[in-house]
Design an enzyme around this catalytic site. Structure first.
Site, PDB file in Angstrom:
ATOM      1  N   TYR A 135       0.856  -1.093  -0.137  1.00  0.00           N
ATOM      2  CA  TYR A 135      -0.095  -0.124  -0.002  1.00  0.00           C
ATOM      3  C   TYR A 135       0.946   1.253  -0.088  1.00  0.00           C
ATOM      4  CZ  TYR A 135      -3.883   2.795   1.825  1.00  0.00           C
ATOM      5  OH  TYR A 135      -4.793   3.963   1.803  1.00  0.00           O
ATOM      6  N   ARG A 149      -5.294  10.787 -10.997  1.00  0.00           N
ATOM      7  CA  ARG A 149      -4.460  11.738  -9.957  1.00  0.00           C
ATOM      8  C   ARG A 149      -4.086  10.568  -8.727  1.00  0.00           C
ATOM      9  NH1 ARG A 149      -4.701  10.827  -4.967  1.00  0.00           N
ATOM     10  NH2 ARG A 149      -6.427  11.810  -4.036  1.00  0.00           N
ATOM     11  N   LYS A 163      -5.579  -1.078  -2.521  1.00  0.00           N
ATOM     12  CA  LYS A 163      -6.593  -0.633  -1.528  1.00  0.00           C
ATOM     13  C   LYS A 163      -7.618  -1.797  -1.210  1.00  0.00           C
ATOM     14  CE  LYS A 163      -6.375   3.921  -1.506  1.00  0.00           C
ATOM     15  NZ  LYS A 163      -6.562   4.966  -0.373  1.00  0.00           N
ATOM     16  N   GLU A 170     -11.491   6.030  -6.642  1.00  0.00           N
ATOM     17  CA  GLU A 170     -10.351   6.222  -5.854  1.00  0.00           C
ATOM     18  C   GLU A 170      -9.428   6.990  -6.983  1.00  0.00           C
ATOM     19  OE1 GLU A 170      -9.560   4.959  -2.523  1.00  0.00           O
ATOM     20  OE2 GLU A 170      -7.945   6.593  -2.731  1.00  0.00           O
ATOM     21  N   ASP A 171      -8.918   8.077  -6.537  1.00  0.00           N
ATOM     22  CA  ASP A 171      -7.854   8.753  -7.096  1.00  0.00           C
ATOM     23  C   ASP A 171      -8.090   9.368  -8.438  1.00  0.00           C
ATOM     24  OD1 ASP A 171      -6.428   8.386  -4.668  1.00  0.00           O
ATOM     25  OD2 ASP A 171      -4.792   7.407  -5.786  1.00  0.00           O
ATOM     26  N   ASP A 182     -13.345   7.575  -1.738  1.00  0.00           N
ATOM     27  CA  ASP A 182     -12.594   7.615  -0.614  1.00  0.00           C
ATOM     28  C   ASP A 182     -11.755   8.672  -0.599  1.00  0.00           C
ATOM     29  OD1 ASP A 182     -11.029   6.206   1.312  1.00  0.00           O
ATOM     30  OD2 ASP A 182      -9.499   5.666  -0.021  1.00  0.00           O
ATOM     31  N   ASP A 183     -11.321   9.349  -1.559  1.00  0.00           N
ATOM     32  CA  ASP A 183     -10.431  10.759  -1.134  1.00  0.00           C
ATOM     33  C   ASP A 183     -11.205  11.774  -0.656  1.00  0.00           C
ATOM     34  OD1 ASP A 183      -7.866   9.467  -2.743  1.00  0.00           O
ATOM     35  OD2 ASP A 183      -9.454   9.222  -4.237  1.00  0.00           O
ATOM     36  N   ASN A 200       0.489  12.160  -0.108  1.00  0.00           N
ATOM     37  CA  ASN A 200       1.302  10.859  -0.170  1.00  0.00           C
ATOM     38  C   ASN A 200       1.850  10.769  -1.836  1.00  0.00           C
ATOM     39  OD1 ASN A 200       0.356   9.537   1.979  1.00  0.00           O
ATOM     40  ND2 ASN A 200      -1.754   9.204   1.065  1.00  0.00           N
TER      41      ASN A 200
HETATM   42  N1  LIG Z   1      -3.636  10.993   4.095  1.00  0.00           N
HETATM   43  C1  LIG Z   1      -4.826  10.543   2.891  1.00  0.00           C
HETATM   44  O1  LIG Z   1      -5.367   9.507   3.828  1.00  0.00           O
HETATM   45  C2  LIG Z   1      -4.708  11.168   1.735  1.00  0.00           C
HETATM   46  C3  LIG Z   1      -6.480  11.090   1.149  1.00  0.00           C
HETATM   47  C4  LIG Z   1      -6.634  11.567  -0.091  1.00  0.00           C
HETATM   48  C5  LIG Z   1      -5.595  12.542  -0.477  1.00  0.00           C
HETATM   49  N2  LIG Z   1      -4.288  12.560  -0.025  1.00  0.00           N
HETATM   50  C6  LIG Z   1      -3.213  13.126  -0.744  1.00  0.00           C
HETATM   51  O2  LIG Z   1      -3.699  14.620  -1.025  1.00  0.00           O
HETATM   52  C7  LIG Z   1      -2.738  15.220  -2.119  1.00  0.00           C
HETATM   53  C8  LIG Z   1      -4.015  15.922  -2.730  1.00  0.00           C
HETATM   54  O3  LIG Z   1      -5.017  14.873  -3.193  1.00  0.00           O
HETATM   55  P1  LIG Z   1      -6.327  15.594  -3.760  1.00  0.00           P
HETATM   56  O4  LIG Z   1      -7.154  14.582  -4.265  1.00  0.00           O
HETATM   57  O5  LIG Z   1      -7.081  16.786  -2.879  1.00  0.00           O
HETATM   58  O6  LIG Z   1      -5.667  16.538  -5.120  1.00  0.00           O
HETATM   59  P2  LIG Z   1      -6.152  17.746  -6.027  1.00  0.00           P
HETATM   60  O7  LIG Z   1      -5.649  17.495  -7.357  1.00  0.00           O
HETATM   61  O8  LIG Z   1      -7.581  17.588  -6.096  1.00  0.00           O
HETATM   62  O9  LIG Z   1      -5.812  19.028  -4.999  1.00  0.00           O
HETATM   63  C9  LIG Z   1      -4.794  19.318  -4.754  1.00  0.00           C
HETATM   64  C10 LIG Z   1      -4.726  20.841  -4.385  1.00  0.00           C
HETATM   65  O10 LIG Z   1      -3.530  21.346  -3.955  1.00  0.00           O
HETATM   66  C11 LIG Z   1      -3.442  22.565  -4.413  1.00  0.00           C
HETATM   67  N3  LIG Z   1      -1.915  23.100  -4.377  1.00  0.00           N
HETATM   68  C12 LIG Z   1      -1.187  22.784  -5.460  1.00  0.00           C
HETATM   69  N4  LIG Z   1       0.169  23.231  -5.035  1.00  0.00           N
HETATM   70  C13 LIG Z   1      -0.024  23.930  -4.023  1.00  0.00           C
HETATM   71  C14 LIG Z   1       0.972  24.704  -3.441  1.00  0.00           C
HETATM   72  N5  LIG Z   1       1.973  24.926  -3.968  1.00  0.00           N
HETATM   73  N6  LIG Z   1       0.381  25.619  -2.383  1.00  0.00           N
HETATM   74  C15 LIG Z   1      -1.023  25.163  -1.882  1.00  0.00           C
HETATM   75  N7  LIG Z   1      -1.760  24.433  -2.604  1.00  0.00           N
HETATM   76  C16 LIG Z   1      -1.368  23.819  -3.625  1.00  0.00           C
HETATM   77  C17 LIG Z   1      -3.889  22.790  -5.504  1.00  0.00           C
HETATM   78  O11 LIG Z   1      -4.675  24.111  -6.042  1.00  0.00           O
HETATM   79  C18 LIG Z   1      -5.217  21.864  -5.245  1.00  0.00           C
HETATM   80  O12 LIG Z   1      -6.419  22.744  -4.716  1.00  0.00           O
HETATM   81  C19 LIG Z   1      -2.292  14.033  -2.548  1.00  0.00           C
HETATM   82  O13 LIG Z   1      -1.129  13.807  -2.380  1.00  0.00           O
HETATM   83  C20 LIG Z   1      -2.994  12.754  -2.026  1.00  0.00           C
HETATM   84  O14 LIG Z   1      -2.092  11.632  -2.052  1.00  0.00           O
HETATM   85  C21 LIG Z   1      -4.026  12.036   1.193  1.00  0.00           C
HETATM   86  O1  LIG Z   2      -3.880   5.946  -1.194  1.00  0.00           O
HETATM   87  C1  LIG Z   2      -3.640   6.505   0.036  1.00  0.00           C
HETATM   88  O2  LIG Z   2      -2.613   5.958   0.815  1.00  0.00           O
HETATM   89  C2  LIG Z   2      -4.437   7.390   0.572  1.00  0.00           C
HETATM   90  C3  LIG Z   2      -5.246   8.495  -0.281  1.00  0.00           C
HETATM   91  O3  LIG Z   2      -6.393   7.679  -0.793  1.00  0.00           O
HETATM   92  C4  LIG Z   2      -4.289   9.020  -1.269  1.00  0.00           C
HETATM   93  O4  LIG Z   2      -4.946   9.269  -2.387  1.00  0.00           O
HETATM   94  O5  LIG Z   2      -3.356   9.625  -1.118  1.00  0.00           O
HETATM   95 MG   LIG Z   3      -6.795   7.921  -2.995  1.00  0.00          MG
END
Ligand SMILES: NC(=O)c1ccc[n+]([C@@H]2O[C@H](COP(=O)([O-])OP(=O)(O)OC[C@H]3O[C@@H](n4cnc5c(N)ncnc54)[C@H](O)[C@@H]3O)[C@@H](O)[C@H]2O)c1
Ligand SMILES: O=C(O)C[C@H](O)C(=O)O
Ligand SMILES: [Mg+2]
Length: 608
Positions: A135, A188, A206, A277-278, A300-301, A450
């Site tokens: 994962y 994404r 997942k 997802e993603d 999920d996101d 991530n």
């Molecule tokens: N920990 C978790 O469980 C978890 C869950 C979902 C997503 N994520 C992570 O979150 C991140 C974003 O996912 P998402 O689906 O929201 O992506 P997304 O592409 O929908 O959104 C990204 C956002 O970040 C902003 N951004 C980009 N550069 C930036 C900067 N320099 N300063 C401030 N903001 C900036 C963009 O404008 C956009 O609003 C990914 O890395 C993903 O792996 C983690």
């Molecule tokens: O996949 C993960 O580890 C969490 C989240 O769904 C992500 O997109 O980063």
């Molecule tokens: Mg995800």
């Protein structure tokens, strides 16, 4: 009926105890019907036991002579695998992280492709060590290198070229029943961007977590890649790229392909849960809106992440020694206004509204790539609009439309800084040092992006620059930080893995035809109240991943009970809505637990 099963399972659990630290009482694997014989069984990872086939079974299934004569027990097979794994660890020590991670992934993947029962047993028993391999974060590296790593297909691949064919293609999947589907279009992948068909690694990872954490039977999971092209120029030019070498479908063309796939999935498996997802931002909210009242699906996101983050935010309030109601006074800066960041804000706003009984205007600040978002900004996406700040409020703090992150942290002095931007290192030394002036005696920093390289900061930097009294969470795993003098900076893995398996399992067992906000809220509240006061005081906001089956059972039960309360539950199998409604909270947890599949070899019975 389920009570009888429980009694039988207790015996199995007892038998398992000797061997497994995490054996949950599970359904006795009754005889398993196979429609194949001989070498075909050895080549099918669902049924293969390798050298573990007893002699009688070898006779029954036409396997005699196809295996070395000695029968090796499951325990011996397990030990043998773990020995190989440990020697691989030893032999690769000192090599670059990516080399080691991919080597570990390969050895696990080979087992996955050969013998799923043994694979899932080693995964469940060693989840802390193996989750980072199958994962996040290694799965990101695997997706990036997918074309080179590809050996055997796993899951289903639908492409833009299959338009009009999906309803029949779906019947090419060999399993008659499917409970859980994870679907991506690869647009994404984590914070790594558009990886096209290579994103299939994410649904696979997942679903591995679904099997390990929620006990979904691996014969009933289906990872799906919907390949509608890629806008990744490097992949388009890569002659070894395995997906469609054309640009992504857009607009109506795109949505009609997703519609067709959803209809096809629903036609064959109307009770299956579908996890999106993603998906890139522009489709994540739109598809959720489009399908959530028609199919049993969730994103999920947006939704899983929101619940995990909310649990972390509420935990932070407790860690500050404040009553939960103080959440409404927290100053929270969310960096990243995408699917995940907006999902978190939506749920946090809902929580404030519930607490105050009125429309919320909390001190939550949203920053995207163009800085602080206010109502002065033009072209704001409708899903972000409710969360931008009024320019007057912002000005009174000495800020403006588009103020940068450092400025915002300095002026707002937030209690919490939460990153979901996908930008590695954006919480730099200056930003982290500015958090020392937070208005909270115990500020929280969540670097949730991530994989590891995309985390907004490392755990070590957070404790070094923001101070030792912080609460820290990250989406990818980091080691706890040694603060000297016997003190430890605890790292929480703020990852949606703590919720999505329970959301899926609870929804599945409830038999609900949709996943409501109430069901998702119940999941988040369950996670938020899981930790003891002592843990929280030590900065521990989430359970250890070692107890992921336990927390998943609790979350699953909470989701199921919410479905019952909202009269959405239709039941499953012999257990109808009435029976579900009569179960106490404890009985519901027991019910969920006893529906978790557990990997032990079942006797195989051949049927033509
Ligand atoms: N920990 C978790 O469980 C978890 C869950 C979902 C997503 N994520 C992570 O979150 C991140 C974003 O996912 P998402 O689906 O929201 O992506 P997304 O592409 O929908 O959104 C990204 C956002 O970040 C902003 N951004 C980009 N550069 C930036 C900067 N320099 N300063 C401030 N903001 C900036 C963009 O404008 C956009 O609003 C990914 O890395 C993903 O792996 C983690
Ligand atoms: O996949 C993960 O580890 C969490 C989240 O769904 C992500 O997109 O980063
Ligand atoms: Mg995800």
């Amino acid at each position: 009926m389920w009570r009888r099963t429980v009694a039988r399972s207790a015996v199995v659990a007892e038998n398992l105890r000797r061997f497994s630290i995490s054996a949950s009482p599970s359904l006795i694997p009754g005889p398993c019907i196979v429609h194949k014989r001989g070498a075909d069984i050895l080549h099918d990872p669902w049924f293969n036991k390798d050298t573990g086939f007893p002699l009688t079974e070898r006779d029954r299934l036409g396997l005699r002579g196809l295996l070395p004569p000695r029968v090796i027990s499951f325990e011996q097979q397990y030990d043998r695998f773990m020995e190989s794994y440990r020697s691989l660890e030893k032999n690769t020590a000192g090599q670059p992280d990516s080399v080691v991670s991919l080597a570990k992934w390969r050895i696990l993947n080979r087992l996955h492709d050969r013998n799923e029962t043994l694979y899932y047993r080693v995964l469940i028993d060693n989840i802390k060590d193996f989750a980072p391999v199958i994962y996040t974060p290694t799965v990101g590296l695997v997706c990036q290198n997918y074309s080179g790593l590809f050996r055997r297909p796993r899951g289903m691949y639908f492409s833009a070229k299959d338009k009009g064919e999906m309803m029949s293609m779906i019947y090419n999947w060999p399993a008659p029943e499917v409970d859980m589907i994870v679907l991506t279009d690869g647009s994404r992948i984590l914070g790594l961007g558009d990886l096209g068909v290579q994103g299939i690694g994410i649904p696979i990872g997942k679903l591995d977590m679904y099997v390990a954490a929620a006990g979904i039977n691996p014969q009933r999971v289906l990872p799906i890649m919907l390949d509608v092209g890629t806008n990744n120029q490097k992949l388009l030019e890569d002659r070894l790229y395995l997906g469609l070498r054309e640009r992504r479908l857009e607009g109506e063309e795109y949505i009609s392909v997703v519609d067709e796939l959803m209809e096809a999935l629903h036609a064959r498996w109307p009770k299956a849960i579908i996890q999106f997802e993603d998906f890139q931002f522009k489709w994540a909210f739109e598809t959720l809106q489009r399908y959530r009242t028609k199919f049993c699906m969730f994103n999920d996101d947006i939704q899983g992440t929101a619940g995990v983050a909310l649990a972390g935010l509420l935990g932070t309030v407790r860690a500050q020694g404040r009553p939960l109601s103080d959440f409404v006074n927290q100053k929270i800066v969310v960096v990243g206004a995408g699917s995940a960041g907006l999902g978190v804000l939506k749920m946090a706003f809902q929580a404030v509204s519930r607490m105050t009984g009125k429309t919320a205007n909390p001190q939550f600040f949203l920053i995207d790539k163009d800085g602080l978002m206010t109502n002065e900004r033009t072209g704001v996406d409708p899903s972000a609009a409710p969360f931008v700040k009024a320019i007057g409020e912002v000005k009174s703090l000495g800020l403006r439309e588009g103020s940068d992150l450092l400025e915002v942290v300095k002026k707002v002095k937030p209690h919490v800084l939460l990153g979901l931007s996908g930008v590695g290192g954006i919480f730099n030394e200056q930003v982290l040092k500015a958090m020392r002036d937070s208005d909270s005696p115990k500020p929280a920093i969540f670097a949730m992006s991530n994989p590891t390289t995309n985390a907004e900061c490392t755990a070590a930097d957070a404790f070094k620059y923001a101070g030792e009294n912080i609460v820290f969470g990250s989406g990818s795993p980091f080691q706890n930080v040694d603060l000297g003098n016997g003190k430890v900076g605890h790292v929480n893995q703020a990852n949606n893995m703590y919720l999505f398996p329970g959301i899926g399992l609870g929804a599945l067992l409830s038999g609900a035809h949709i996943i409501s906000d109430g069901m998702l809220q119940a999941a988040a509240e369950c996670l938020a109240s899981y930790m003891t006061e002592a843990d929280i005081q030590n900065g521990i906001l989430y359970p250890s991943i070692k107890s992921i089956r336990h927390i998943t059972a609790e979350v699953g039960a909470a989701v199921l009970r919410a479905a019952v309360a909202e009269e959405l539950a239709e039941g499953r199998g012999e257990v109808g809505p009435k029976e579900l409604g009569h179960m106490s909270k404890e009985e519901t947890v027991e019910y969920v637990t006893h529906h978790m599949w557990y990997p032990i070899y079942s006797p195989l019975v051949h049927e033509k």
